[in-house]
Design a protein around this motif. Structure first.
Motif, short mmCIF file in Angstrom:
data_model
loop_
_atom_site.label_atom_id
_atom_site.label_comp_id
_atom_site.label_asym_id
_atom_site.label_seq_id
_atom_site.Cartn_x
_atom_site.Cartn_y
_atom_site.Cartn_z
N ARG A 1 0.80 -1.30 0.01
CA ARG A 1 0.00 -0.04 -0.23
C ARG A 1 0.74 1.39 -0.05
N ALA A 2 1.72 1.27 0.92
CA ALA A 2 2.94 2.36 1.02
C ALA A 2 3.39 2.52 -0.34
N GLN A 3 3.84 1.43 -1.20
CA GLN A 3 4.65 1.73 -2.50
C GLN A 3 3.67 2.30 -3.54
N ILE A 4 2.35 1.73 -3.41
CA ILE A 4 1.35 2.13 -4.49
C ILE A 4 1.27 3.75 -4.28
N TRP A 5 1.15 4.39 -2.85
CA TRP A 5 1.08 5.75 -2.37
C TRP A 5 2.16 6.39 -3.00
N ASN A 7 4.34 5.71 -5.31
CA ASN A 7 4.23 5.73 -6.91
C ASN A 7 3.29 6.95 -7.23
N LYS A 8 2.17 7.03 -6.71
CA LYS A 8 1.06 7.88 -7.29
C LYS A 8 1.94 9.34 -6.89
N GLU A 38 -4.53 10.72 2.46
CA GLU A 38 -4.06 9.22 2.64
C GLU A 38 -2.82 9.04 3.42
N GLY A 41 -2.38 7.57 6.72
CA GLY A 41 -2.45 6.11 6.79
C GLY A 41 -1.17 5.49 6.58
N ILE A 42 -0.04 6.04 6.02
CA ILE A 42 1.02 5.31 5.61
C ILE A 42 2.15 5.29 6.86
#
Length: 118
Positions: A1-5, A7-8, A38, A41-42
């Protein structure tokens, strides 16, 4: 989840050296705001990415405010110009040279140079 955030975030607010002039993608303020929201939440360190997002948001908001102010000034100047032209056409304004020129600019002018002067 953190990596997706992350990347975005890197897509929305890339590092300065990775920006390509003229090729930068556009993202909505909602995209930026959503990523900032968001972030709480990371659990990994995303300080650098979060600061870039906040800077992007701040810069965009500042630019919008400046653009809005400039547009208001342009509209106001245009409306004043239009009103002055309408007044001149209807003859409701005393259109002497002092209305259009600073008083020091009137020195040495003759009535022939400016038929509105008396």
């Amino acid at each position: 989840r953190a990596q997706i955030w992350i990347n975005k975030a890197n897509i929305v607010a890339p590092k300065k050296d990775s920006r390509k002039k003229g090729k930068q993608e556009r993202h909505s303020m909602k995209d930026v705001s959503d990523l900032i929201d968001e972030a709480s939440g990371i659990i990994v360190d995303i300080t650098e990415e979060l600061e870039r997002l906040k800077l992007e948001q701040s810069t965009t908001l500042s630019w919008r405010l400046q653009a809005q102010q400039s547009l208001r000034e342009i509209i106001s100047a245009f409306n004043n110009f239009r009103k002055e032209r309408a007044d001149l056409c209807s003859g409701t304004v005393d259109n002497t040279a002092s209305d259009f020129l600073p008083s020091s600019a009137n020195i040495g002018q003759t009535p022939l140079a400016n038929p509105n002067m008396s």
